[in-house]
Design an enzyme around this catalytic site. Structure first.
Site, mmCIF file in Angstrom:
data_model
loop_
_atom_site.group_PDB
_atom_site.id
_atom_site.type_symbol
_atom_site.label_atom_id
_atom_site.label_comp_id
_atom_site.label_asym_id
_atom_site.label_seq_id
_atom_site.Cartn_x
_atom_site.Cartn_y
_atom_site.Cartn_z
ATOM 1 C CG HIS A 384 3.049 -10.248 0.819
ATOM 2 N ND1 HIS A 384 3.182 -8.929 1.198
ATOM 3 C CD2 HIS A 384 4.239 -10.820 1.082
ATOM 4 C CE1 HIS A 384 4.409 -8.719 1.646
ATOM 5 N NE2 HIS A 384 5.064 -9.860 1.590
ATOM 6 N NE ARG A 576 -0.653 -3.954 -11.457
ATOM 7 C CZ ARG A 576 0.212 -4.741 -12.091
ATOM 8 N NH1 ARG A 576 1.507 -4.549 -11.948
ATOM 9 N NH2 ARG A 576 -0.199 -5.699 -12.876
ATOM 10 C CE LYS A 581 -4.567 -3.478 -5.419
ATOM 11 N NZ LYS A 581 -4.018 -2.953 -4.147
ATOM 12 C CE LYS A 687 3.698 3.769 -0.935
ATOM 13 N NZ LYS A 687 3.556 3.131 -2.267
#
Ligand SMILES: *Cc1c(COP(=O)(O)O)cnc(C)c1O
Length: 860
Positions: A384, A576, A581, A687
């Site tokens: 992952h 998160r 990110k 999403k």
């Protein structure tokens, strides 16, 4: 009744003379008419909660409703388990340290097709369903994407009628509650079990024992065979708690089985008799600690002993349970790998490889080669992450202390494996060192990813780019050695929760236009493309987005006390908090806009609302500082008269599945801006796109495949590619060059450094400034200009509302690939070799209601 004596905790059902009356369909526990539901609800309130309408709290009503729904799950659940047992099906066991399930009541109502009837039954009882749904505490047994993926997979497995069990830990405290106090994250314990959990059933008869610590001894068995036994110095009990996982509109109800740790003896009486009462309960406390709390780190491994204990605890419980199930219908292990497929969700459960070897060899006396063949053909490993800090390595010393027998087995696996490597690559000592399961040189470590690779027949990444990077870099040596093991399984999300449940308005519109097949065949959303230029459809699509934005506006006013313009562009980054990110890059853009306004307050600027949410690991200093920066910038920008409300910045506290269900449908723009080559897949990106948000993103993770699917014209691309990142870093990257050569960027950084976002502590954000200027590990400066330009293109595009809506519709229409049903079908075919089993339940029509009601099964 026969006079056989039963062990009180036997897990063997009584097969003999028991004969119970058939459960009747009109029974309060199974009937589906509105009248029956009302009666059942009142009955549960009275007899389970012990309340009537004069005494009941809102939560009592929630509990009564939850039990009413659970009752209606039970006969399907029992029937599913019975069918699996009798048909001796191959079963998938999904081992995951995290399951981020989201609220259960609403999802169960949906999958059981009883939402509308329950809504009516409650209305006629003077209650509102949505109010009760909102009372359910979310089981936050995961950190983020990895745990949520496990939950989406369970939904898809049940919907596809695949025999499957999810195995994990029943953490008493899930991911902490995040509150924002004075702009900073404050963690509070998540007491999700405080008022009881109506969805779980405890199964004390299935309790297993897990050993820890101690030492090993060699001995010769009766046949003179050399064997090893493990003499532990501690034993912990694992008790399973089962939660039903219903498929969508079918009769399958699979199980999520979570283990709770407890002491093997409630009291140590020797200590107790000596008068040391509290000493007598310490053993109990230490044992219970194992399942006490979820480690709140996303994508990092801390190397704590308790964490290894958690991992081993749930894996050992699960493997013993799997073997017990298998042995009910098999006399030897010859068919084990034909009946059992175990998937490792990251390396967290990878100790399972050594544990299965131990059980087969030490307990069931199989030879090494046979045990190894079975083990390898049973396990599949999903990687992952590409972050090195997330790769799990355990100190050999810790391993030796906690799992001495497993360390021996790992050494033996390693020895045999390295012999194989030597044969294939003679004289390549460096390769041996790189591939070894043991990291040498100073402190020794066990490399769990290497164990997972060697002990599995399948190794997969979670998006096309991620799998390629695994093959080229992270696991390159293993790819060269075992190319046939590597495969890609691009992640997906369940359309049930992420469209049907979270966006019923859009769901209804879609179903009105193209029928409802999309719920289980998401690719059918393609048919919506035909409506992208239909003015009526566009209008309704846009109105629904606007409704969700308005709801979020109300929510933000209530919780953040910030007034937000519902007509502004909702620019959302929720996930998160992590440096890779790059939430900070988003902040640099906000300050860029702010600078433009300060320079020229009359400037034409597209009104935007920047919405952030996400938890930072409690020990992750930089991530927490970024939260403070976002809130500090928010305070200045939101209240500056020059800005005049055109830009608002909001940090919503407590990101969770439930909050996500409110946010994703309200977004116009989805921020997926990780440094290329770092985000394995992402699922938040899916999403958003499914709910009609456009993505601004890098070529990272599944963004690449989303862009391919929706079309480059309907996606805002910026930034370096993974290869360019790699090359730039190899050449030597100097962020200071960008700072000095880009005036806009310099102005942004200088403004942060000036302290004006936090006049009380002007140096507060210095660590952020320094980390950017002197290191900038995630290349924010290198991507800054490209990002700013891209954001300006977004602003321009948003002004053309007709075209924006069209692009938005095309995003929804073209994201069918990202259903977790598709992902699970691929796992089934390529890795697990499992087939669906339809659960038959006798059906007949209940005359007066004209409803199809499923009849409960006959008792075995
Ligand atoms: C989907 C989801 C995530 C994953 O989001 P990414 O943007 O892919 O990191 C994390 N947390 C929650 C609660 C989610 O629902």
């Amino acid at each position: 009744m026969n006079n056989q004596v039963f062990e009180p905790n036997s897990d063997q059902p009584i097969q003999s003379n028991v004969c119970l009356p058939e459960i009747k369909v009109e029974d309060d526990r199974t009937g589906m008419t509105v009248e029956t539901l009302k009666r059942a609800f009142a009955d549960n309130l009275y007899y389970i909660q012990g309340k009537n309408e004069f005494l009941a709290t809102p939560y009592d009503y929630y509990m009564a409703l939850a039990y009413t729904v659970r009752d209606r799950l039970l006969h399907r659940w029992i029937n599913t388990a019975t069918t699996y047992l009798q048909k001796e099906v191959k079963t998938v066991y999904y081992l995951s340290a995290e399951f981020l399930m989201g609220r259960q009541l609403s999802n169960n109502l949906l999958n059981l097709n009883m939402y509308d009837r329950v809504c009516q039954a409650l209305e006629e009882s003077g209650l509102k369903l949505d109010d009760l749904i909102a009372l359910e505490p979310e089981p936050g047994l995961g950190n983020g994407g990895l745990g949520r993926l496990a939950a989406c997979f369970l939904d898809s497995l049940a919907t596809l009628e695949i025999p499957a069990v999810g195995y994990g830990i029943r953490y008493e405290f899930g991911i902490f509650d995040q509150r924002i106090e004075e702009g900073a994250q404050v963690e509070h314990p998540d007491k999700w079990l405080r008022f009881g959990n109506p969805w779980e059933i405890r199964r004390p008869e299935l309790t297993v024992t897990v050993k820890l610590g101690g030492h090993t001894e060699g001995y010769h068995d009766e046949k003179g065979q050399y064997r090893v036994r493990w003499i532990p110095d501690r034993k912990v009990l694992g008790t399973p708690y089962d939660t039903p996982v219903p498929g969508y509109h079918n009769n399958t109800v699979n199980s999520l089985r979570l283990w709770r740790a407890g002491a093997s003896e409630e009291f140590n009486f020797q200590v107790f008799d000596s008068g040391d009462y509290s000493g007598a309960v310490t053993d109990k406390i230490f044992s219970e600690n194992i399942s006490k709390v979820l480690y709140p780190n996303d994508n990092t491994s801390q190397g704590q002993q308790l964490r290894l204990e958690q991992q081993y605890f749930f894996v050992s419980c699960s493997l013993q349970d799997i073997i017990n199930t298998y042995r009910r219908t098999h006399r030897n292990f010859d068919q084990f790998h034909e009946k059992v497929a175990i998937q490792l969700n990251d390396t967290h459960p990878s100790i399972g490889i050594a544990e299965l070897m131990r059980l087969l060899i030490d307990k069931y006396k199989l030879g090494w080669n046979r045990a190894w063949y079975i083990t390898k053909h049973t396990f599949g490993y999903t990687n992952h992450t590409l972050l090195s800090e997330a790769l799990e390595r355990w100190h050999v010393r810790l391993f030796e202390r906690l799992l001495p027998r497993h360390l021996e087995i790992i050494y033996e696996i390693n020895h045999r494996f390295l012999e194989q490597v030597k044969v294939k690559y003679p004289g390549d000592g460096e390769r041996l060192q790189r591939m070894s399961l043991i990291e040498e040189g100073g402190e020794k470590f066990v490399r769990m990813a290497h164990l997972a690779c060697v002990g599995s027949h399948s190794i997969n990444g979670v998006a096309a780019l991620h799998t390629e990077l695994l093959k080229e870099r992270v696991l390159h040596d293993f790819y060269e050695m075992f190319p046939e093991r590597f495969n890609n399984k691009t992640n997906g999300i369940t359309p049930r929760r992420w469209l049907l449940l979270s966006n019923p308005q859009l769901s209804n519109l879609i179903t009105e236009k193209i029928g409802d097949s999309w719920v289980t065949h998401l690719q059918d959303l393609q048919k919506l493309e035909a409506f992208a230029d239909d003015p009526e459809f566009r209008q309704r699509f846009a109105t629904i987005k606007q409704q969700h934005k308005q709801e979020l506006v109300d929510y933000i006013l209530l919780f953040n006390d910030v007034e937000v313009d519902p007509n502004s562009l909702f620019d959302v980054q929720v996930k998160r908090l992590h440096e890779y990110k790059r939430q900070l890059l988003d902040v640099l853009y906000i300050i860029t806009l702010y600078n433009r306004i300060k320079r020229n307050p009359g400037i034409e600027i597209l009104p935007r609302t920047f919405i952030f949410a996400g938890k930072a690991a409690p020990g992750y200093y930089m991530a927490k500082l970024v939260i403070r920066l976002i809130n500090a910038v928010a305070k200045v920008v939101n209240n500056d008269p020059d800005v005049a409300g055109r830009i608002k910045v909001v940090f919503m506290e407590g990101f969770s599945v439930s909050l996500g269900q409110k946010i994703y449908p309200a977004a116009n723009l989805s921020e997926q801006i990780s440094m290329a080559g770092k985000e394995a897949s992402g699922t938040g990106n899916m999403k958003f796109a499914l709910n009609g948000a456009l993505t601004i993103g890098t070529l990272d993770g599944a963004n690449i495949e989303i862009r391919e699917a929706v079309g480059a014209d309907n996606f805002f691309l910026f930034g370096l590619t993974a290869q360019e990142v790699y090359d730039l870093k190899s050449r030597g990257y100097n962020p200071m060059d960008y700072y000095h050569s880009n005036a806009q960027l310099k102005e942004v950084i200088d403004r942060i450094a000036s302290g004006e976002f936090c006049p009380e502590h002007p140096d507060l954000f210095k660590p952020i400034v320094d980390s950017l200027l002197y290191k900038d590990e995630y290349l924010l400066f290198a991507d800054y200009q490209s990002y700013i330009d891209c954001q300006d293109r977004v602003s321009h595009a948003y002004r053309d509302q007709e075209n924006w809506i069209r692009m938005s519709i095309l995003n929804t229409a073209r994201t069918g690939k990202f259903s977790s049903d598709r992902t699970i079908r691929e796992y089934c075919q390529d890795i697990w070799q499992v087939e669906p089993i339809t659960i038959d339940i006798e059906e007949y029509v209940q005359e007066e209601a004209g409803l199809k009601v499923t009849k409960p099964p006959l008792h075995i």
